[in-house]
Design an enzyme around this catalytic site. Structure first.
Site, short mmCIF file in Angstrom:
data_model
loop_
_atom_site.label_atom_id
_atom_site.label_comp_id
_atom_site.label_asym_id
_atom_site.label_seq_id
_atom_site.Cartn_x
_atom_site.Cartn_y
_atom_site.Cartn_z
N PRO A 155 0.33 -1.14 -0.42
CA PRO A 155 0.01 -0.02 0.01
C PRO A 155 1.18 1.18 0.46
CG PRO A 155 0.65 -0.76 2.19
CD PRO A 155 0.23 -1.65 1.45
N ASP A 187 2.09 1.41 -11.98
CA ASP A 187 1.03 2.28 -11.13
C ASP A 187 1.86 3.15 -11.11
OD1 ASP A 187 -0.32 0.71 -12.84
OD2 ASP A 187 -1.22 -0.57 -11.44
N LYS A 242 -3.17 4.46 -13.71
CA LYS A 242 -4.09 4.49 -13.96
C LYS A 242 -4.98 5.43 -12.67
CE LYS A 242 -5.12 1.03 -16.05
NZ LYS A 242 -4.57 -0.67 -15.57
N MET A 279 -11.51 3.12 -3.77
CA MET A 279 -11.77 3.76 -5.29
C MET A 279 -13.77 4.74 -4.62
SD MET A 279 -10.66 2.04 -8.02
CE MET A 279 -11.15 0.27 -7.77
C1 LIG Z 1 -7.28 0.68 -8.33
S1 LIG Z 1 -7.13 0.41 -6.43
C2 LIG Z 1 -6.13 -0.50 -6.59
C3 LIG Z 1 -6.28 -1.26 -5.34
C4 LIG Z 1 -4.89 -2.17 -5.21
N1 LIG Z 1 -4.61 -3.34 -6.36
C5 LIG Z 1 -4.59 -2.49 -3.48
O1 LIG Z 1 -4.70 -3.95 -3.78
O2 LIG Z 1 -4.38 -2.59 -2.46
C6 LIG Z 1 -7.18 1.43 -6.20
C7 LIG Z 1 -7.44 2.35 -5.05
O3 LIG Z 1 -6.82 1.77 -3.80
C8 LIG Z 1 -7.04 2.63 -2.54
N2 LIG Z 1 -6.12 2.67 -2.22
C9 LIG Z 1 -4.71 2.49 -2.80
N3 LIG Z 1 -3.44 2.51 -1.90
C10 LIG Z 1 -4.10 3.55 -1.17
C11 LIG Z 1 -3.28 3.90 0.11
N4 LIG Z 1 -2.23 3.96 -0.22
N5 LIG Z 1 -4.55 4.44 1.34
C12 LIG Z 1 -5.48 4.85 1.23
N6 LIG Z 1 -5.99 3.80 -0.17
C13 LIG Z 1 -5.45 3.19 -0.75
C14 LIG Z 1 -7.79 4.09 -3.06
O4 LIG Z 1 -9.00 3.86 -2.88
C15 LIG Z 1 -7.22 3.67 -4.84
O5 LIG Z 1 -8.43 4.74 -5.32
#
Ligand SMILES: C[S@@+](CC[C@H](N)C(=O)[O-])C[C@H]1O[C@@H](n2cnc3c(N)ncnc32)[C@H](O)[C@@H]1O
Length: 269
Positions: free
Chosen positions: A35, A58, A80, A193
């Site tokens: 994350p 990404d 994206k 998201m």
């Molecule tokens: C396209 S999704 C990808 C998720 C990723 N594959 C995962 O397993 O965490 C992107 C969304 O994940 C969430 N996200 C990812 N990293 C984050 C972080 N460090 N803090 C908060 N939300 C996060 C947000 O909601 C963001 O819009």
């Protein structure tokens, strides 16, 4: 080794590479980068990044992680943001296939886990269909990382017997989700998201039976140094997001477990 630094870990991985199966030329590794905090990378992810000839990454993969790409390896951004695709998914799939066919060792590096809202499944299918060997290296998904760094247990014997990961960004809008199911008590629901649709998410949950006082944590940039946590209720969610000017990437944790929020629980605390 006592108190190893990251560079010592990197050296350790290089030295022990013979013992583990290396990324083969002409194959693709779909790697979860976690994350945000680079120390949440798995050792396998780190090894694959260091082995790659080409890395396609990404927008949620930070520069601290990309520093592990070997000098001389190619590194391309294909990220994206919601509704603003840097490269269409079909083009990414084709690029991965072409690179592997050219005999490269390819790493497709994604934020969090490749199989959680990360299109890892689509990429895996495209590669397998083209006869390209592919593996998946799991990563810590945002819900798990953000909850841990905010001291919010996603399940708890007294408060939540299940947890669901849902997306707030759907092809045909929020009506695609199972709102009666998501609105049942004694469960935690994490929305990825969900910033743009936050008002609609709160309305739908309340309409289907979740109390307006149900606590919600909005977590921005979880596990990163600038992580921000805002605690609100479903009834006041849009106002709280607006007042604190929270922008993506952020997620919503909905459920009674949010009452257990402990701001002091951080790895460095
Ligand atoms: C396209 S999704 C990808 C998720 C990723 N594959 C995962 O397993 O965490 C992107 C969304 O994940 C969430 N996200 C990812 N990293 C984050 C972080 N460090 N803090 C908060 N939300 C996060 C947000 O909601 C963001 O819009």
């Amino acid at each position: 080794m006592t108190d190893p630094t990251l560079s010592q870990v990197h050296e350790f991985l290089t030295q022990t590479r013979q013992g583990a199966a290396a990324l083969r030329p002409g194959s693709v590794s779909l790697v979860g980068a976690g994350p945000g905090d680079p120390e949440l990378l798995t050792l396998k992810a780190l090894r694959r990044i260091a082995e790659a000839d080409v890395v396609l990454y990404d927008n949620l993969v930070g520069p601290e992680i990309l520093q592990w790409v070997t000098q001389g390896a190619e590194c391309h951004y294909v990220g994206k943001k919601a509704a603003k695709h840097a490269l269409p998914q079909d083009d990414v799939n084709q690029w991965l296939v072409d690179l592997a066919r050219a005999g490269k060792r390819v790493v497709r590096l994604k934020g969090g886990d490749p199989f959680i809202f990360g299109r890892g499944g689509e990429e895996m299918d495209a590669l397998l269909e083209a006869g390209i060997p592919v593996e998946v290296v799991p990563g810590i998904t945002a819900a798990v990382g953000c909850a841990a760094y905010a001291g919010i247990p996603l399940t708890h014997r007294d408060w939540a017997q299940s947890v669901t990961f849902a997306t707030g960004h759907l092809k045909h809008g929020l009506s695609e989700l199972d709102w009666p199911g998501l609105s049942r008590p004694t469960q935690t629901v994490v929305f990825y998201m969900g910033m743009t649709a936050a008002a609609g998410i709160a309305d739908a949950l309340i309409k289907h039976g979740r109390h307006a006082d149900t606590p919600v944590a909005v977590i921005y940039h979880g596990t990163r140094p600038d992580q921000k946590v805002v605690i609100a209720t479903l009834g006041m969610l849009p106002e709280a997001i607006h007042a604190e000017a929270i922008k993506p990437p952020a997620l919503l944790i909905v459920g009674e477990v949010v009452r257990l929020y402990r701001p002091g629980v951080k790895p460095e605390a």
